[in-house]
Structures are given as C-alpha cells and as structure tokens.
Design an enzyme around this catalytic site. Structure first.
Site, mmCIF file in Angstrom:
data_model
loop_
_atom_site.group_PDB
_atom_site.id
_atom_site.type_symbol
_atom_site.label_atom_id
_atom_site.label_comp_id
_atom_site.label_asym_id
_atom_site.label_seq_id
_atom_site.Cartn_x
_atom_site.Cartn_y
_atom_site.Cartn_z
ATOM 1 N N ARG A 1 -9.404 -32.568 42.678
ATOM 2 C CA ARG A 1 -9.384 -32.476 41.222
ATOM 3 C C ARG A 1 -10.557 -31.657 40.682
ATOM 4 O O ARG A 1 -10.397 -30.835 39.774
ATOM 5 C CB ARG A 1 -9.403 -33.871 40.604
ATOM 6 N N LYS B 1 -20.473 -19.776 22.438
ATOM 7 C CA LYS B 1 -19.462 -20.802 22.161
ATOM 8 C C LYS B 1 -18.792 -21.209 23.476
ATOM 9 O O LYS B 1 -17.612 -20.960 23.722
ATOM 10 C CB LYS B 1 -18.448 -20.285 21.148
ATOM 11 N N LYS C 1 -29.288 -14.475 12.572
ATOM 12 C CA LYS C 1 -28.008 -14.719 11.932
ATOM 13 C C LYS C 1 -28.193 -15.061 10.453
ATOM 14 O O LYS C 1 -29.324 -15.140 9.956
ATOM 15 C CB LYS C 1 -27.263 -15.830 12.674
ATOM 16 N N ASP D 1 -20.693 -8.648 10.830
ATOM 17 C CA ASP D 1 -20.030 -9.951 10.843
ATOM 18 C C ASP D 1 -18.936 -10.031 9.792
ATOM 19 O O ASP D 1 -19.172 -9.781 8.604
ATOM 20 C CB ASP D 1 -21.063 -11.059 10.592
ATOM 21 N N GLU E 1 -27.766 -9.824 12.153
ATOM 22 C CA GLU E 1 -26.402 -9.946 11.654
ATOM 23 C C GLU E 1 -26.350 -9.487 10.200
ATOM 24 O O GLU E 1 -27.170 -9.908 9.377
ATOM 25 C CB GLU E 1 -25.952 -11.407 11.765
#
Length: 287
Positions: free
Chosen positions: A102, A137, A169, A220, A199
């Site tokens: 597994r 992410k 950002k 962005d 950004e």
C-alpha cells in the site's frame, strides 16, 4: 532533479516514516494469514495511461522491509506508460511484499499523477519560450517528492520553500508599504545570489517594480492580453530581455497556451501538485 538525483538517504528516511505510519506495531493480517517462508512473484501494473514517477521510491519501500525482495523495474521514471503496462516485477518473501504494497502504491500513484498532469501542461506550451513551474501548494510532508515528480513530467521547480528565494507577494506588499519600499528593504539585506521576485497585478505596478530595480516579476491574475502588454513594457526597458517574467493565477490547460504566447519565461501552476489526481496503479500477485 532527475531520477538519479533523489538522495538515497533522504528516500530511506522518508520511507521509514511512511512505513511506520502504516505498519505501526506490525502487519497483523499478513502475520496471521501467510505461512512463514512463503515465496511470491508480483507485478506492478498501470491500470491507466500515465507518466511514471516514483519507481525508485517504491523500490526503497520493499528494500527497507526485506533486502532479499528482488525488484526489477521494467520502465524508467519519465516514461509514458499505457493502460496495462507492467512497470516493475517483484519476487521473494511474500510477507514484506504484502506489507509494503500500500505504501509503495500510494507513492507511485501520487507521484505519477503529478508527473502526468505536468506533462500535459508542458505539452500545451510546446514551441514557445515558456516553461511550466510548480508552486509551494504541495502536500505537507511530500514536497520534495512532488517537486521531483514535476521535474520527471518535464516541469521546472520554483523555489523549494521560504528559505531559498525571495518572492514578495501581495500581502508582503501590504505589510511592507508597497512595491518600491519592499524592494528597497530586500536590497538592503540581500546576500549572495538569492533570487528576488516581486508579484504585480497591474501595469502600474510593473512600471513601479522596474523603476525600483526589479529583475524578476510575477504577473498575477492578469488576462493573456494584459500579460502581453506587461511583457512588452518589461522588454522595452534597458536590459529588459534579461528580466525574468512569470505568469500565475487562474491558469488552466485551456488557457495556458495563450499565456505562453504572450512571451513570459515561465508559467506557475498550483494544480500540478494541489489538484493532480492519483493514477490507478496496482500490484498483482502471480498465481
């Protein structure tokens, strides 16, 4: 990263962690049903078409449980496998093969899913200057393996974490006081060759960033048309051809080509890791 660049010591440590989570104090099903000394032969099979990634990690699972289990890969990471393709052959004691099944499959399914989705995005921008990049992410605890799978699929790794590059950002800009202020603060503290990227989400911000000395910008949530105008603005500057331009936000397989044709250097896609479905891969014992 390539297949050979996966550090064996890192892989072993991760495999031990994964096995401890699943086996715990012991695989009681196998211990109570399979007679000692039982030998087996098994195949790892792709149940659907995919780009294969994670075979060295799966091999490490069985090696950790019993070094006498023979593992023979039949394809390499990065190969395109059709439905029904045998990816590897195992033989040896049945118990460790059953106990590791597994964990090995979970890793193969997850990493092959990431590589498969990445390959589709890379194919969609073929013939342009743009590469396809991953993001942060990722699945907690699997980042390095998932970023490896992105490379197997033909993609590019963005920064690994918060420690190896600067990406200013929108929330950093809000807290720091704006584009120019944030870039000035970074310039005063930057050491070595750490990449610094900011950004921006409008042409005005692009101009401000360039005036403040930015050498890498992330466009962005711009439309392809807005992206093309931003690229033209950057390239028109002295040494503008050397400025790194990245697109991000709202980019899918359906529109990624339009962003690539706008002239950016790379397109970052969170979906490579946060939304990649697991590939259907099985382990079949030979009767």
């Amino acid at each position: 990263m390539t297949t050979s660049s996966l550090d064996p010591a890192f892989v072993r440590a991760e495999v031990r962690r994964f096995l401890a989570e699943d086996i715990g104090t012991g695989d009681i099903t196998t211990a109570w049903t399979v007679p000692d000394g039982t030998q087996a032969r098994a195949w790892i099979v792709a149940r659907e078409a995919c780009v294969v990634a994670g075979l060295p990690v799966a091999a490490a699972v069985f090696a950790e449980l019993d070094a006498t289990v023979a593992w023979e890969p039949l394809v390499e990471d990065g190969a395109s496998a059709g439905q029904g393709t045998r990816l590897a052959r195992l033989s040896g004691p049945a118990a460790p093969i059953l106990s590791g099944e597994r964990v090995a499959l979970n890793l193969l399914q997850r990493l092959s899913g990431v590589a498969t989705v990445t390959r589709r995005h890379v194919a969609a921008v073929a013939g342009t200057r743009a590469s396809v990049s991953d993001t942060r992410k990722t699945t907690p605890g699997l980042r390095l393996l998932e970023k490896y799978a992105v490379r197997v699929g033909g993609g590019r790794n963005h920064r690994i974490g918060l420690y190896d590059a600067v990406l200013i950002k929108d929330n950093h800009l809000a807290a720091a006081g704006g584009v120019a202020t944030a870039l000035q603060a970074v310039a005063a503290r930057r050491t070595g060759d750490v990449m610094v990227q900011v950004e921006v989400d409008s042409l005005d911000q692009v101009a401000t960033a360039l005036d403040a000395g930015a050498r890498a910008v992330l466009l962005d949530n711009m439309t392809p048309a807005e992206t093309a105008r931003a690229v033209a603005l950057v390239r028109a500057r002295p040494h503008g051809g050397a400025i790194w331009i990245e697109s991000s936000g709202g980019i899918t397989l359906a529109n990624i080509r339009a962003y690539a044709e706008a002239g950016v250097d790379t397109i970052s896609v969170g979906a490579l890791t946060h939304s990649a479905p697991a590939v259907d891969i099985a382990l079949d014992f030979e009767p």
